[in-house]
Design a protein around this motif. Structure first.
Motif: not given
Length: 730
Positions: A289-291, A293-294, A296-297, A302
């Protein structure tokens, strides 16, 4: 304030000039390791043979560059050599010098405190030790004693150990002053009237100063229940998961596997790869999940169907090191088409087996699908659960746990049916010479299995490799608690663990107290404490003087304190009219009456009034007390012990709790806190009686006698009490 050094010969050469520090201190290094020399500003002891695993890397490196003043840097080096090599000719002549080498850990702590002291002097423009006064020393102690906020207000006080370290540094500078060649304190410096550092710091003295609190049962019970469930139910699946992760690392990690970098568009390779996914109906791998979010940043939408797809894993499965950004426009249609057919899912534990929930037993999958990081975390949680059982049920110190090696499980010794002794080989380093002393622990079978599980989860299970290495248990226990209290643990029906810090010291002390106060508490519902007590005692008998013997000594100390406390409580109950019941009640009451008469006999030349004197009178009887599940056993005369008569061992020095019949033994008593045990036993027996059919007359007669006996005991306890109790046993 600047004053030049006023020694007799400020230019004399240091007696340690050119010295090999390890050679002087008797420390052994491998032949290829660099050797720290006195002139070096960084002494690296990392490779010293025999250092305990528990010793951190930072404590193995002595850095002197943090001392800005060159003269003081030389002084610090001379001070440390004097501590590590007290037999050096220059140190042995000092009247107040050290005579026993300090451990590297201790020497590093002294260096850190000396660095603080010298920095504190620099802040006050003191550039020579020759002008340091008694007042300066007292001010530094005050500086180290109190905690200040940002505004300089006192908000707390540091521990006596910190204060002692601050005082010890000054004392060391005084004791070694003749050794120093660049600067030294004056011969007249005598702060705190020459008192010892422990006295200056107001260190508590004597025994009974163990401040480590045992874990409360509200914390211990869910912690060990969760650890047990993970080790016994989840561990087999975690082992398989660990193998899958290791296999995926070998094949698809960016540093391993048969893949190569390329700049060309690998269209043909990706088409074959995606066709295989379609043929197998296998979901595409997802990113953590953190990748996502990265991404998307970094500008991904999304709503992009590929935002959560692990394109890097797909690239390596196709034979290439990484997925190049300029490939995406060309490959997107093919990947999206495959995604629409097979979907996406995390890579590991996709077809998880069913297990019973810890609370209800209902069948659930042991885990949801996991990405690689989650899979590694789950394996780590199971490993932490095994470490928790190992620490909690063996009583091993943290240093002894960290010295365990792969292959430490000794072959089980079989002495008959169901009579098996399990041993773990470790090393004791606390209080021992460098390298420690080989030792063995006798443990119960769940501990033995937990160690075997840790070996199976080991990344490199080669014989002789460290089993656990250096680890931070407080961090690991926090991870375990968060996992148990989180969605995964709750889905498995695990009871939540309160947010209380858990340390290895607390687990060891809890074990000692639970063994000493058995059967008042339960270390875990699954293991009866007597099994752990037997293993601990066997360890003492097997290797007297070993580390397990020290644990048993601590247990015995707690047991003696417990007995005296219980006898004191019953004596106070007697004074308030709350009498004991049972066959031995009359004898115990007569003893209390005798003590009471000693206290208040008007004809006695001296009245025994203080609590200490009362405890002295009760101590001898306390030594005879043994706890039963539903009674007290006052083992004053082995020839009268019913259990020993039944066993045919009338000369034994301890009662046989497993053969106790406290309703008939003349040395057994029942007290108010035993009543719930008897009431529960009576209720259960009554329930069994009601379920027996008319044909089971023998069983019914036996249970009826047992039920009648329980009622008699309850009635006797109620009759002996000063207050009326509800009759809930009917």
């Amino acid at each position: 304030m600047t004053v030049a050094f006023s020694g007799e010969d400020p230019y004399r050469r240091s007696p340690f000039a050119g010295a090999d520090i390890c050679a002087e201190a008797g420390l052994t290094l491998p032949a290829s390791a660099p050797r720290p020399l006195f002139e070096h500003d960084r002494w690296d002891f990392t490779d010293v043979i025999g250092l305990p695993v528990q010793m951190s890397m930072v404590n193995r490196r002595f850095v002197f560059t943090t001392i800005a003043e060159p003269r003081w840097r030389l002084l610090a080096k001379e001070q440390i050599v004097a501590m590590l090599a007290p037999r050096h000719d220059a140190v042995a002549l000092l009247p107040r010098g050290y005579r026993t080498p300090l451990h590297l850990n201790t020497a590093k702590a002294r260096l850190d405190e000396l660095t603080r002291f010298l920095a504190w002097l620099t802040e006050r423009q003191i550039t020579s030790l020759a002008v340091v006064t008694d007042t300066d020393c007292e001010n530094y102690l005050a500086h180290r004693r109190y905690l200040l906020d940002d505004n300089g207000h006192v908000v707390g006080e540091r521990s006596p150990a910190t204060r002692r370290a601050a005082a010890q540094i000054v004392v060391d500078l005084i004791n070694h002053r003749e050794l120093f060649t660049s600067d030294r304190v004056t011969a007249t410096l005598r702060p705190w009237g020459g008192a010892a550092p422990s006295a200056i710091a107001e260190m508590p003295s004597g025994t009974g100063q163990n401040k480590t609190q045992p874990l409360d049962d509200t914390v211990l019970r869910p912690l060990l229940s969760a650890a047990t469930y993970l080790v016994e139910v989840i561990a087999p699946h975690a082992i398989t998961l660990a193998r899958q992760v290791a296999d995926a690392n070998r094949k698809w990690s960016i540093r391993h596997g048969a893949h190569t970098p390329t700049g060309r568009l690998p269209l043909a390779e990706f088409l074959r790869l995606l066709a295989g996914y379609k043929r197998r109906g296998e979901p595409l791998p997802m990113l953590p999940e953190h990748w996502v979010r990265r991404r998307i940043t970094q500008g991904w939408s999304p709503q992009d169907p590929l935002v959560a797809i692990s394109l890097g894993v797909l690239a390596r499965q196709a034979g290439f090191t990484q997925f190049m950004t300029d490939w995406l426009p060309h490959l997107r249609p093919r990947v999206e088409a495959t995604l629409n057919l097979v979907g996406a899912q995390r890579q590991f534990a996709r077809d998880a087996a069913l297990v019973g929930r810890a609370d209800t037993g209902d069948q659930v999958t042991w885990t949801v699908p996991l990405d690689r990081e989650q899979a590694v975390a789950v394996v780590g949680i199971v490993r932490t659960a095994a470490i928790t059982l190992l620490a909690a049920l063996s009583g091993m110190r943290s240093s002894e746990l960290m010295e365990l090696q792969v292959g430490c499980c000794r072959p089980p010794e079989r002495h008959g049916p169901d009579l098996v002794r399990y041993r773990l080989a470790s090393r004791v380093v606390k209080g021992q010479r460098l390298g420690g002393v080989a030792d063995e622990w006798v443990v119960i079978e769940p501990v033995y299995r937990a160690v075997q599980l840790i070996e199976r989860l080991h990344d490199n299970p080669e014989p002789g490799a460290l089993l656990l290495g250096r680890f931070a248990f407080d961090v690991r226990s926090t991870w375990l608690r968060n996992w148990v209290n989180g969605p995964t643990g709750q889905r498995l029906g695990l009871a939540s663990i309160p947010e209380t810090a858990v340390s290895l010291r607390a687990l060891r002390r809890t074990l000692a107290i639970e063994l000493a106060y058995r059967p008042g508490g339960m270390l875990a519902a699954k293991w009866h404490l007597k099994h752990i007590a037997v293993a601990t005692t066997e360890g003492y008998v097997s290797k007297p003087g070993g580390a397990q013997a020290e644990l048993l000594t601590e247990v015995n100390k707690h047991e003696a304190d417990r007995n005296l406390e219980l006898v004191w409580t019953e004596f106070r109950n007697y004074q308030q009219g709350i009498m004991p019941a049972g066959p031995g009640a009359r004898e115990l009451t007569e003893f209390f009456a005798h003590v009471d008469g000693e206290l208040f006999d008007p004809a006695a030349p001296k009245t025994q009034a203080s609590d200490r004197e009362i405890l002295d009178l009760l101590t001898k009887r306390a030594h005879t007390l043994h706890l039963g599940t539903a009674n007290y056993c006052w083992f004053t005369d082995p020839s009268r012990a019913l259990c020993l008569k039944l066993a045919g061992t009338p000369h034994a020095d301890r009662p046989l709790a497993g053969m106790c019949d406290s309703a008939r033994c003349p040395q057994a008593t029942h007290h108010q806190h035993h009543r719930p045990v008897w009431a529960e036993h009576a209720q259960q027996t009554k329930t069994f009686l009601g379920s027996l059919g008319t044909t089971r007359r023998t069983d019914k007669a036996r249970l009826q006698a047992d039920y009648d006996r329980a009622l008699r005991v309850i009635d006797a306890i109620d009759a002996a009490a000063a207050t009326d109790l509800p009759q809930d046993h009917a």
